[in-house]
Design a protein around this motif. Structure first.
Motif, short mmCIF file in Angstrom:
data_model
loop_
_atom_site.label_atom_id
_atom_site.label_comp_id
_atom_site.label_asym_id
_atom_site.label_seq_id
_atom_site.Cartn_x
_atom_site.Cartn_y
_atom_site.Cartn_z
N GLU A 51 -24.09 14.33 11.36
CA GLU A 51 -24.42 14.47 9.93
C GLU A 51 -23.16 14.63 9.08
O GLU A 51 -23.11 14.16 7.95
N ASN A 52 -22.13 15.31 9.62
CA ASN A 52 -21.03 15.75 8.76
C ASN A 52 -19.66 15.15 9.04
O ASN A 52 -18.75 15.34 8.26
N VAL A 53 -19.51 14.47 10.16
CA VAL A 53 -18.18 13.93 10.47
C VAL A 53 -18.14 12.44 10.11
O VAL A 53 -19.01 11.68 10.51
N ARG A 54 -17.12 12.07 9.34
CA ARG A 54 -17.00 10.70 8.85
C ARG A 54 -15.57 10.21 9.08
O ARG A 54 -14.69 11.03 9.25
N PRO A 55 -15.34 8.89 9.05
CA PRO A 55 -13.94 8.46 9.09
C PRO A 55 -13.26 8.74 7.74
O PRO A 55 -13.89 8.57 6.70
N CYS A 56 -12.02 9.19 7.79
CA CYS A 56 -11.22 9.39 6.57
C CYS A 56 -11.06 8.02 5.90
O CYS A 56 -10.77 7.03 6.56
N ARG A 57 -11.23 7.98 4.58
CA ARG A 57 -11.21 6.66 3.92
C ARG A 57 -9.79 6.09 3.84
O ARG A 57 -9.63 4.90 3.58
N ARG A 58 -8.77 6.92 4.11
CA ARG A 58 -7.40 6.39 4.09
C ARG A 58 -6.91 6.02 5.48
O ARG A 58 -6.38 4.94 5.69
N CYS A 59 -7.06 6.95 6.45
CA CYS A 59 -6.45 6.70 7.76
C CYS A 59 -7.49 6.39 8.85
O CYS A 59 -7.13 6.03 9.97
N PHE A 60 -8.78 6.59 8.57
CA PHE A 60 -9.87 6.33 9.50
C PHE A 60 -9.94 7.29 10.68
O PHE A 60 -10.66 7.04 11.64
N ASN A 61 -9.17 8.38 10.59
CA ASN A 61 -9.33 9.43 11.59
C ASN A 61 -10.66 10.14 11.29
O ASN A 61 -11.18 10.04 10.19
N VAL A 62 -11.24 10.83 12.29
CA VAL A 62 -12.50 11.52 12.05
C VAL A 62 -12.24 12.82 11.29
O VAL A 62 -11.28 13.51 11.57
N ARG A 124 -7.03 -4.68 7.89
CA ARG A 124 -6.94 -5.01 6.47
C ARG A 124 -6.62 -3.75 5.64
O ARG A 124 -5.69 -3.79 4.82
N PRO A 125 -7.35 -2.64 5.86
CA PRO A 125 -7.00 -1.42 5.11
C PRO A 125 -5.56 -0.96 5.38
O PRO A 125 -4.92 -0.39 4.50
N LEU A 126 -5.06 -1.22 6.61
CA LEU A 126 -3.67 -0.84 6.91
C LEU A 126 -2.70 -1.66 6.07
O LEU A 126 -1.77 -1.12 5.46
N LEU A 127 -2.94 -2.96 6.01
CA LEU A 127 -2.06 -3.82 5.20
C LEU A 127 -2.14 -3.43 3.73
O LEU A 127 -1.12 -3.40 3.03
N ASP A 128 -3.35 -3.05 3.27
CA ASP A 128 -3.50 -2.58 1.88
C ASP A 128 -2.67 -1.32 1.63
O ASP A 128 -2.02 -1.20 0.60
N ARG A 129 -2.70 -0.40 2.61
CA ARG A 129 -1.93 0.84 2.46
C ARG A 129 -0.46 0.54 2.31
O ARG A 129 0.25 1.13 1.49
N VAL A 130 0.03 -0.40 3.15
CA VAL A 130 1.45 -0.74 3.12
C VAL A 130 1.80 -1.44 1.80
O VAL A 130 2.82 -1.15 1.18
N ARG A 131 0.89 -2.33 1.35
CA ARG A 131 1.15 -3.08 0.11
C ARG A 131 1.20 -2.16 -1.10
O ARG A 131 1.91 -2.44 -2.07
N GLN A 132 0.45 -1.07 -1.07
CA GLN A 132 0.46 -0.12 -2.19
C GLN A 132 1.82 0.57 -2.34
O GLN A 132 2.06 1.24 -3.34
N GLY A 133 2.69 0.41 -1.35
CA GLY A 133 4.04 0.96 -1.44
C GLY A 133 4.13 2.39 -0.94
O GLY A 133 3.13 3.05 -0.70
N GLY A 134 5.39 2.85 -0.77
CA GLY A 134 5.62 4.22 -0.34
C GLY A 134 5.77 4.37 1.16
O GLY A 134 6.25 5.39 1.64
#
Lengths: 197, 197
Positions: A51-62, A124-134
């Protein structure tokens, strides 16, 4: 031979990884004979996680909070990203304790055998993270296996156009092992990756 | 490193027999990533077993009906009682298929090490069953271990005054094994119990 309820529990337990008929029977009979509270506590803990554990929307860790504690921690190095296959790899690295960057969990590895392609992962989300810079450096920490290496190769190719530094975990002899017992592949890697001393 | 819910699930999983920290983590992360339905089905199956499965009031095997299917079966030989340590032993014997008598589950074995005495087992109800009459032969089918043998010895002494036939499972070399790999104790038993041929 056993009733319907026990049979259904055995069936459900067998879905767990590494749990065959025998182990499922052993666990089921344990649960049958265990104190009521123990069984109900396990059932409640499983429900709670679903019910309560979800993937993190940034890194996809639980995580139970989003973004997860690691992504939300301003004291960590947000320019250093360690890419792993599964949440339990994050746990293993965090137990070592030395890494102060962030993670990216692929949620699997490229696998010809199991029909898992790059689009089934969080590439794809990983490439997006990298493209956002930093992001300054990206450490490939996939498993030292055929599938893990295939995934790392694929990631390197996908990351190349973005022009950031890509490293991967060192290969070599594990401390405490012996040359005599090392596999040929492991020895070859240790030779190839020999370091100045 | 992981949230509270996952931590609690790992704690509960570690209570299961043969499940250590590593396996508990692996199972917990599997459950976290498994489809919602799979996790909830397992939780429901555990609850169901804790709510509906009870020991049979006659033989102490686990059952959803009381008396259990085996005790309630008029086609079985009610004069032949096989005494086992645990419900899973009934399952093992039923899988073989040749035994048509009833069972009595001791719910454990006498163990000095674990501080289990005869009064912690279902010995008294067993003696009551025999005293009620109708039992012709009692087969001791405790495990071929130190504790199982101690339990069998204790049962034999307790049953002696009741004057019924007491037998125990044969000891010897398991089919498909080799003399070369047999333990000394196993070989000694095979010699001692040698049969006319």
């Amino acid at each position: 031979m056993y009733g319907e309820a026990v049979g259904r529990l055995i069936t459900e337990l067998k879905r767990l990884p590494g749990i065959g008929q025998r182990t499922a029977e052993r666990l089921a009979f344990h649960l049958v004979q265990a104190p009521r509270e123990e069984g109900l506590a396990l059932a409640a803990a499983i429900r709670d996680v679903k019910e309560n554990v979800r993937p993190c929307r940034r890194c996809f860790n639980v995580t139970e909070q989003d973004p997860c504690r690691i992504c939300a921690d301003p004291a960590r190095d947000h320019g250093l990203l360690c890419v792993v296959e599964r949440p339990q790899d994050v746990l293993a690295l965090e137990k070592v304790g030395g890494f102060r960057g962030l993670y990216h969990v692929l949620l699997g590895a490229v696998s010809l055998l199991e029909g898992v392609g790059p689009d089934d992962l969080t590439l794809r989300p990983l490439l997006d993270r990298v493209r956002q810079g930093g992001v300054r450096e990206l450490i490939l920490a996939t498993n030292p296996t055929f599938d893990g290496d295939a995934t790392a190769l694929h990631l390197r190719a996908a990351l190349e156009p973005l022009g950031i530094k890509v490293t991967r975990l060192a290969r070599g002899l594990p401390s405490g092992s012996s040359l005599e017992l090392a596999s040929k592949a492991n020895l070859a890697e240790a030779l190839e990756g020999r370091q100045a001393y």
